[in-house]
Design an enzyme around this catalytic site. Sequence first.
Site, PDB file in Angstrom:
ATOM      1  N   MET A 136       0.811  -1.212   0.000  1.00  0.00           N
ATOM      2  CA  MET A 136       0.000   0.000   0.000  1.00  0.00           C
ATOM      3  C   MET A 136       0.850   1.270   0.000  1.00  0.00           C
ATOM      4  O   MET A 136       2.057   1.227   0.161  1.00  0.00           O
ATOM      5  CB  MET A 136      -0.925  -0.008   1.225  1.00  0.00           C
ATOM      6  N   ASP A 191      -2.665  -5.106   0.656  1.00  0.00           N
ATOM      7  CA  ASP A 191      -2.134  -6.401   1.081  1.00  0.00           C
ATOM      8  C   ASP A 191      -2.790  -6.946   2.347  1.00  0.00           C
ATOM      9  O   ASP A 191      -3.107  -8.143   2.423  1.00  0.00           O
ATOM     10  CB  ASP A 191      -0.613  -6.360   1.219  1.00  0.00           C
TER      11      ASP A 191
END
Length: 485
Positions: free
Chosen positions: A81, A236
């Site tokens: 991210m 994730d």
Amino acid sequence: MQTYLGLDLGTSSLKALLIDENQAPIGTASVPLTVERPHFGWSEQDPKSWISATEAVLDQLKAAHPAELAAVAGIGLSGHMHGATILGEGDEVLRPCIMWNDTRSHEEAKELDTEEARAITGNIVFPGFTAPKLLWVKRHEPELFAKVKRVLLPKDYLRLWLTGEAVSEMSDSAGTSWLDTGKRDWSPVMLAKTDLPLSAMPRLVEGTESSGGLRAELASKWGIKAGVAVAGGGGDNAASACGVGVVAPGTGFLSLGTSGVLFTSSAGYDPRPETALHTFCHAIPGLWHQMGVTLSAAGSLEWLSKLLEEKPGDLTARLGDTLEGPSRLVFLPYLSGERTPHNDAAIRGVFAGLEADTDRAAMVKAVLEGVAFSMRDCVEAGGGTETVDKLIAVGAGSRSRYWLKLMATVLETEIVLPQSGDFGAAFGAARLGLCAATGADPLSVLTVPPLADRFQPEESLIGPFRDAYRRYRALYPAVKSVLQG
């Protein structure tokens, strides 16, 4: 037969996982990635390497499982991210991606982190988030900033290549500081703070929705049907939650990797930015999640392992399987600072209560307890132990039965351990691809994997560990006053 493909763009590798319609793994492939650190605090990656890695893993799957790859009906994406992938006119990459662990924009993050920003985004503006990175670029690379037409998160740049569509989804976008997390939409106010127009942002979908179809050119290359659905996917941690079935309020997962993550799902939006707890959208429509982070979980045990020159598994094996009461020795696991609940990059770890007869077993026990207490901090930041019904244990630290018994007792909640298998972010991404392709109810797809064991709190030790947790909590301000004045 229909199959589904998950692509997980990690920091150090890109992984592909192919599953069948019953969610059984068919094949997997992985290609390493490198991170460049041209200056202190900088962390960058070439977006072109993500494309090359994707081509390589698909080549591997085609060589090993050609018929199964040809049967792909849906693709899901997961990725690290917060990365700033900056594109110009024609979507050319203007500079290397500034990664999640890049700290150059710490001054810009402080500037953006106002009460208004916290009210809109539900979070502290951390240096790792995307918005302060663009403010840094504006100030330090103004000629490049003038060419910016679009900013994408890493997995969404991969999506652009796969589908030709500039799209993101809610869970990843919530980590940019540009999303109104409660409304699940871009915030014009936050975009204005970094001098970016709404047109610089991708279109938003939910993680279970189709974001576009696979381009015919790519489909032909790997023998896949053109136009197969590419799901919104997830950041994730949200994708990992989908992989282990953490999609119902009151459930969560406890990740004991190098860092520790306590991820819990919630039906409502209840941000607590003052606790350094992340409140993001889930990859599932209508859900949010909260995430507490301790920076040195299994990393603390790895540090002690190097110090004592004994493998982590051998150190924990010394404790046996019977949970004992709390140690007199107290360990603060702040070896790299701490995120939740202190947001303190300068704090450092400490052993308190060393005695003449302190041995390695006592030190191991104290380290495991210190990490457990740091995860209790994350639970408390999210509202307390009554908010969590069950936690699924993942990560290297979950191999220790003693540690899981300890965690269950300190966190005062049941902890369950999945059977051996691949239930990580790539699996979660493949599941999201299945949802997007079939329209199936996410709750029927994103189920909890088969379990290997369950760990209940040991009632007789809950009280003693509550007392020990209070002693642990009292140590932080004392250490802070010594180290930071």
